[in-house]
Design an enzyme around this catalytic site. Structure first.
Site, mmCIF file in Angstrom:
data_model
loop_
_atom_site.group_PDB
_atom_site.id
_atom_site.type_symbol
_atom_site.label_atom_id
_atom_site.label_comp_id
_atom_site.label_asym_id
_atom_site.label_seq_id
_atom_site.Cartn_x
_atom_site.Cartn_y
_atom_site.Cartn_z
ATOM 1 N N LYS A 114 0.819 -1.214 0.000
ATOM 2 C CA LYS A 114 0.000 0.000 0.000
ATOM 3 C C LYS A 114 0.854 1.266 0.000
ATOM 4 O O LYS A 114 0.340 2.373 -0.166
ATOM 5 C CB LYS A 114 -0.952 -0.014 1.189
ATOM 6 C CG LYS A 114 -1.994 -1.129 1.092
ATOM 7 C CD LYS A 114 -2.805 -1.265 2.360
ATOM 8 C CE LYS A 114 -3.881 -2.326 2.181
ATOM 9 N NZ LYS A 114 -3.350 -3.658 1.841
ATOM 10 N N LYS B 107 3.588 4.719 5.551
ATOM 11 C CA LYS B 107 4.574 3.656 5.356
ATOM 12 C C LYS B 107 5.583 4.039 4.272
ATOM 13 O O LYS B 107 6.773 3.722 4.383
ATOM 14 C CB LYS B 107 3.874 2.343 4.991
ATOM 15 C CG LYS B 107 2.983 1.781 6.086
ATOM 16 C CD LYS B 107 3.714 1.534 7.383
ATOM 17 C CE LYS B 107 4.559 0.294 7.354
ATOM 18 N NZ LYS B 107 5.166 -0.009 8.671
#
Length: 639
Positions: free
Chosen positions: A414, A426
């Site tokens: 993702k 992230k």
């Protein structure tokens, strides 16, 4: 002993009767009387020599025939030797007339004695099994409704399963036939169960036999094979289950009480990937290893995997006291020879993390702590930034400062062209780790996961919960696909990356083709014993904020190459200037001061310009960061 002796006496008498067509002459009747004691004694001594009397009657099997065969062959050979030896030595002695057994009787007696003694034991086993089955069935509360079952696979696994089912009536599984793709078996009978045809004929066979369900009995069947068989069962409208691995039945780990629904792990569409464990032993043995997020699904399995390679110390870091307690207790029982140190603390608490690193000085840091639920982080963007991005910076900086040998960041697919706050945080963590790798002696490495089957809050446990309630099963979009990997695969990838990485790389596992979530839902409904969209409804709820229809493992700007392991790929992207990234992270700190606002989105978009983030009202995020005081905008964008 009494039963065996009686059977041997009767067998010898019957052999004489058969030899003389039930009309034994007087001299032969006298000879029978004289030879019976020593013949029976000789036969029993031969049985004792091969330990045949010690074999349990209750559990007698075909394998136990060997000692009886050897014993009667030996006693017969001795009688034959006496039959020809005594007349040669004493040609005119009466012994040759009265104490020798006719050759034909010796042969007959060996066969009859073998039949009697073995048959008695087989009968004892059959009677005791019938009694045991009756008692077990009577005690089963409540007794399970008998289900007419087709056994798929008539090989070794099918034979073991059929035998077990025969003595376990309380399971409620009544085999009505085998289905097997070996044409030579069709028409034969195995364990009293007919082989009815091939798996391609499953639908017609099920209809003809009035089958209620199917049971896959193929020993250690692989995912593609199970997927094909479950699809055939779905066409035949048969619920399907699977026996445990045959090796587990044989070694006594489980029995057929462990018959289970086919797990989604079985249906990856590819064989599970096994990584090189020998290199991991060299990398981890005797080391001090720290795992953040040790109480989570990935973190706890990662601790189990690490413990197998005998580190000197394993530091378990987690903010949840209960999760940490559970994993620490489990590991203490499984790995008593390893020093395990549970450490309660959040990766966002810089003071606590500094205390841990300064005191314990880990050599290998495996950073699995993160917020991972996309919709939840869309509602709490500031907390996602603090935990996923700023928490990573804190742990990475300390690993650099205290000279850790390796630091592995657990990231996600993702993070590639992110459409969610979670994915963007992230990716921000990846950028920081890569930038720090260029100026540190610590090897900073990133691994990207697909969706991890069975992890807490993932799609499979949610589907199972919905099915258990009778449905409906909710999917967001019929077109949505995801890459999947198992928890052990994910953890082995982390450890292998720590060994392969030189610093700054991003490692990914070859996860095969992406799987449609709709297919996953249908499979799980079918494997739970229901018919999709008949017994359990599937409802489309719509794509949630931050979700994408398809995921990617790498972006076009990242160079992808193979590694020495054929199932692992490595990607490299241009490292950003650490000073510029540090300046952006300084701006990210503003979310700590404004935790209730939506400032995290524009800040993330500046650091990760390829991100496509929506504000909480669903509109494209406006660039309002300049309203924040005291944090001037850097002149050069990072992207």
């Amino acid at each position: 002993m009494a039963i065996d002796a009686t059977l041997l006496v009767v067998a010898l008498g019957l052999s004489f009767a058969l030899r003389f067509d039930w009309n034994i002459p007087a001299d032969m009747l006298a000879r029978l009387t004289l030879v019976t004691p020593y013949v029976v004694l000789l036969q029993y001594l031969s049985l004792a020599l091969f330990r045949a009397p010690r074999i349990s009657w209750r559990f007698f099997s075909l394998r136990d025939l060997k000692p009886f065969g050897f014993a009667y062959a030996l006693s017969g050979a001795v009688l034959v030797a006496l039959r020809y030896g005594i007349p040669a030595i004493f040609p005119d002695h009466e012994l040759a007339t009265y104490l020798l057994v006719p050759l034909s009787v010796i042969v007959l007696d060996a066969g009859v004695a073998l039949t009697f003694t073995v048959g008695a034991r087989a009968m004892r086993r059959a009677v005791s099994e019938d009694v045991e089955c009756s008692v077990r069935f009577a005690r089963s509360i409540p007794p399970r409704r008998s289900a007419r079952t087709l056994l798929i696979g008539a090989g070794h696994g099918g034979v073991i399963t059929a035998r077990e089912l025969a003595r376990r009536p309380e399971l409620g599984i009544v085999p009505v036939g085998f289905v097997d793709d070996d044409a030579a078996k069709t028409g034969t009978t195995i364990c009293g169960i007919p082989v009815l045809g091939k798996t391609t004929e499953l639908a017609s066979i099920a209809k003809r036999c009035l089958a209620d369900e199917a049971l896959i009995t193929i020993a250690n069947a692989r995912g593609p094979s199970i997927r094909r068989l479950t699809a055939l069962c779905e066409e035949a409208r048969l619920p399907v289950r699977i026996v445990p691995g045959i090796h587990e039945i044989v070694d006594g780990t489980v029995n057929l009480s462990g018959i289970r629904e086919v797990a989604i792990d079985d249906l990856l569409g590819r064989a599970p990937i096994r990584l090189d464990e020998s290199t991991l032993l060299n990398a981890l043995e005797g080391s001090h290893v720290l795992v953040s997020g040790a109480g989570g699904s990935i973190g706890s399995e990662l601790c189990r995997q690490v413990a197998r390679f005998r580190p000197n110390k394993l530091f378990l870091v987690d903010s949840s006291e209960n999760n940490l307690f559970n994993v620490h207790r489990e590991l203490c029982g499984s790995f008593p020879g390893i020093e395990l140190v549970p450490l309660v603390g959040s990766v966002t608490d810089a003071a606590r993390m500094r205390e841990i690193f300064s005191r314990h000085r880990p050599e290998v840091v495996l950073h699995a702590a993160a917020y991972k639920h996309v919709p939840m982080m869309e509602l709490n963007p500031a907390q996602a930034v603090v935990n996923n991005a700023l928490g990573t910076r804190i742990v990475a900086d300390l690993a650099h400062e205290f000279g850790a040998r390796e630091f592995v960041l657990v990231s996600t697919d993702k993070a590639v062209r992110p459409s969610s706050v979670m994915g963007a945080t992230k990716r921000a963590a990846e950028i920081y780790v890569q930038a720090l790798a260029a100026r540190s002696t610590t090897r900073f490495i990133t691994v990207r996961f697909g969706n991890v089957l069975g992890s807490a809050g993932s799609v499979v446990p949610i589907f199972k919960e919905q099915i258990a309630k009778g449905g409906p099963v909710t999917i967001t979009d019929p077109r949505m696909t995801r890459y999947f990997m198992t928890i052990p695969e994910a953890c082995q990838l982390i450890l292998q990356a720590a060994r392969l990485g030189k610093g700054g790389e991003i490692f990914m596992l070859d996860m095969g083709e992406p799987v449609r979530i709709l297919d996953l839902a249908r499979d799980l409904i079918q494997l739970s014993g229901f018919i999709p969209e008949v017994d359990i409804e599937i409802v489309v709820s719509g794509v949630r904020p931050g979700e994408k229809l398809t995921e990617e493992l790498w972006s076009q700007s990242e160079g992808i190459s193979s590694t020495q392991h054929p199932s692992i790929f490595v990607g490299t992207s241009p490292a950003h200037s650490f000073e510029e990234v540090a300046a952006w992270y300084h701006r990210l700190e503003t979310v700590r001061s404004y935790p209730g606002g939506d400032w995290a989105r524009p800040l993330l978009t500046e650091l990760v310009p390829e991100a496509s983030l929506l504000s909480q009202d669903g509109s494209k995020q406006a660039d309002e960061v300049s309203n924040l005081q005291g944090f001037p905008r850097p002149s050069l964008a990072i992207g």
